[in-house]
Design a protein around this motif. Structure first.
Motif, PDB file in Angstrom:
ATOM      1  N   HIS A  58      -3.916   2.746  -8.428  1.00 24.94           N
ATOM      2  CA  HIS A  58      -3.998   4.035  -7.736  1.00 24.94           C
ATOM      3  C   HIS A  58      -5.424   4.416  -7.346  1.00 24.94           C
ATOM      4  O   HIS A  58      -5.995   3.787  -6.477  1.00 24.94           O
ATOM      5  CB  HIS A  58      -3.258   5.154  -8.489  1.00 24.94           C
ATOM      6  CG  HIS A  58      -3.514   5.267  -9.951  1.00 24.94           C
ATOM      7  ND1 HIS A  58      -4.636   5.819 -10.457  1.00 24.94           N
ATOM      8  CD2 HIS A  58      -2.764   4.872 -11.028  1.00 24.94           C
ATOM      9  CE1 HIS A  58      -4.580   5.788 -11.779  1.00 24.94           C
ATOM     10  NE2 HIS A  58      -3.460   5.216 -12.144  1.00 24.94           N
ATOM     11  N   LEU A  92       0.829  -1.219   0.000  1.00 22.95           N
ATOM     12  CA  LEU A  92       0.000   0.000   0.000  1.00 22.95           C
ATOM     13  C   LEU A  92       0.854   1.256   0.000  1.00 22.95           C
ATOM     14  O   LEU A  92       0.539   2.229  -0.697  1.00 22.95           O
ATOM     15  CB  LEU A  92      -0.929   0.011   1.216  1.00 22.95           C
ATOM     16  CG  LEU A  92      -2.113  -0.924   1.181  1.00 22.95           C
ATOM     17  CD1 LEU A  92      -2.876  -0.872   2.496  1.00 22.95           C
ATOM     18  CD2 LEU A  92      -3.029  -0.599   0.017  1.00 22.95           C
ATOM     19  N   SER A 105      -0.554  -1.827  -8.611  1.00 28.66           N
ATOM     20  CA  SER A 105      -1.548  -0.868  -8.129  1.00 28.66           C
ATOM     21  C   SER A 105      -2.413  -0.337  -9.256  1.00 28.66           C
ATOM     22  O   SER A 105      -2.009  -0.334 -10.418  1.00 28.66           O
ATOM     23  CB  SER A 105      -0.848   0.307  -7.435  1.00 28.66           C
ATOM     24  OG  SER A 105      -0.085   1.042  -8.370  1.00 28.66           O
ATOM     25  N   ASN A 119      -5.676  -0.742  -4.748  1.00 36.47           N
ATOM     26  CA  ASN A 119      -5.762   0.685  -5.046  1.00 36.47           C
ATOM     27  C   ASN A 119      -5.416   1.483  -3.790  1.00 36.47           C
ATOM     28  O   ASN A 119      -5.141   0.906  -2.728  1.00 36.47           O
ATOM     29  CB  ASN A 119      -7.132   1.063  -5.628  1.00 36.47           C
ATOM     30  CG  ASN A 119      -8.288   0.887  -4.658  1.00 36.47           C
ATOM     31  OD1 ASN A 119      -8.111   0.795  -3.441  1.00 36.47           O
ATOM     32  ND2 ASN A 119      -9.491   0.824  -5.190  1.00 36.47           N
ATOM     33  N   ASN A 120      -5.426   2.780  -3.904  1.00 28.63           N
ATOM     34  CA  ASN A 120      -5.000   3.644  -2.802  1.00 28.63           C
ATOM     35  C   ASN A 120      -5.960   3.629  -1.620  1.00 28.63           C
ATOM     36  O   ASN A 120      -5.615   4.102  -0.541  1.00 28.63           O
ATOM     37  CB  ASN A 120      -4.776   5.073  -3.290  1.00 28.63           C
ATOM     38  CG  ASN A 120      -3.568   5.178  -4.185  1.00 28.63           C
ATOM     39  OD1 ASN A 120      -2.767   4.248  -4.276  1.00 28.63           O
ATOM     40  ND2 ASN A 120      -3.422   6.299  -4.872  1.00 28.63           N
ATOM     41  N   GLU A 168       1.068   3.942 -11.812  1.00 26.07           N
ATOM     42  CA  GLU A 168       0.943   2.649 -11.157  1.00 26.07           C
ATOM     43  C   GLU A 168       2.340   2.182 -10.752  1.00 26.07           C
ATOM     44  O   GLU A 168       3.338   2.756 -11.183  1.00 26.07           O
ATOM     45  CB  GLU A 168       0.337   1.611 -12.111  1.00 26.07           C
ATOM     46  CG  GLU A 168      -1.105   1.879 -12.466  1.00 26.07           C
ATOM     47  CD  GLU A 168      -1.745   0.738 -13.243  1.00 26.07           C
ATOM     48  OE1 GLU A 168      -1.067  -0.255 -13.580  1.00 26.07           O
ATOM     49  OE2 GLU A 168      -2.944   0.843 -13.514  1.00 26.07           O
ATOM     50  N   TYR A 201      -8.772  -4.414  -2.846  1.00 21.27           N
ATOM     51  CA  TYR A 201      -7.898  -5.326  -3.574  1.00 21.27           C
ATOM     52  C   TYR A 201      -8.679  -6.481  -4.185  1.00 21.27           C
ATOM     53  O   TYR A 201      -9.812  -6.750  -3.816  1.00 21.27           O
ATOM     54  CB  TYR A 201      -6.819  -5.888  -2.642  1.00 21.27           C
ATOM     55  CG  TYR A 201      -7.378  -6.819  -1.584  1.00 21.27           C
ATOM     56  CD1 TYR A 201      -7.420  -8.194  -1.800  1.00 21.27           C
ATOM     57  CD2 TYR A 201      -7.889  -6.321  -0.392  1.00 21.27           C
ATOM     58  CE1 TYR A 201      -7.951  -9.048  -0.845  1.00 21.27           C
ATOM     59  CE2 TYR A 201      -8.421  -7.166   0.561  1.00 21.27           C
ATOM     60  CZ  TYR A 201      -8.450  -8.529   0.327  1.00 21.27           C
ATOM     61  OH  TYR A 201      -8.985  -9.368   1.268  1.00 21.27           O
ATOM     62  N   ALA A 239       2.262   1.805  -3.441  1.00 20.85           N
ATOM     63  CA  ALA A 239       1.201   2.256  -4.349  1.00 20.85           C
ATOM     64  C   ALA A 239       0.865   3.729  -4.116  1.00 20.85           C
ATOM     65  O   ALA A 239       0.803   4.525  -5.060  1.00 20.85           O
ATOM     66  CB  ALA A 239      -0.046   1.392  -4.170  1.00 20.85           C
TER      67      ALA A 239
END
Length: 150
Positions: free
Chosen positions: A98, A17, A96, A127-128, A30, A132, A20
């Motif tokens: 994002h 994380l 990732s 992702n941010n 990414e 997932y 990312a």
């Protein structure tokens, strides 16, 4: 492959994380990397050793450098030699998306299938927001048939 449980260590999840989020903050791109997946016991596989490698990144893709990837595979095979010999070692490709949703794009599916041509692979997209998806893919036993993504 039959699996009941997989677990990713907190430090590795936070590392993925962090990679990312930081990459998006700094470059709006990414990022991707690799991790190992080790069989702890009959029902438990543990994802660890998350790392990033030299790669080409854009807002929509990340391509790991093939030489760096080969070096990483060699290093992990040496580090986990006993697990490798006992068929208790696999690998995980992660990347990732994002600020987008966590989903498998066509490029992701192609990448996963490419990895699975050599055996089996776990894959994670994150992702941010820490959403997932995770999958496992393996090469089918019939020659000339595409891998199956679970």
């Amino acid at each position: 492959m039959e699996m009941n449980t997989f677990y990713i260590r907190d430090e590795d999840w936070n590392k993925i994380l962090g990679y990312a989020r930081m990459t998006y903050d700094l470059m709006s791109t990414e990022i991707g990397g690799m991790a190992v997946v080790r069989k702890e016991n009959e029902d438990l596989w543990i994802i660890s050793d998350a790392t990033i490698l030299k790669q080409e990144v854009t807002a929509a893709i990340c391509h790991l450098d093939k030489e760096e990837l080969a070096n990483w595979y060699s290093a992990m095979a040496e580090k986990y030699k006993e697990d490798l010999i006992n068929k208790k070692l696999m690998y995980c490709w992660w990347h990732s998306h994002h600020n987008m949703d966590a989903f498998w794009s066509g490029t992701d599916t192609s990448t996963i299938n490419g990895f699975a041509q050599n055996g089996s692979i776990f894959a994670i997209v994150v992702n941010n927001k820490a959403e997932y998806k995770i999958t496992y893919a393996e090469k089918r036993k019939v020659a000339g048939v595409e891998p199956i993504v679970h």
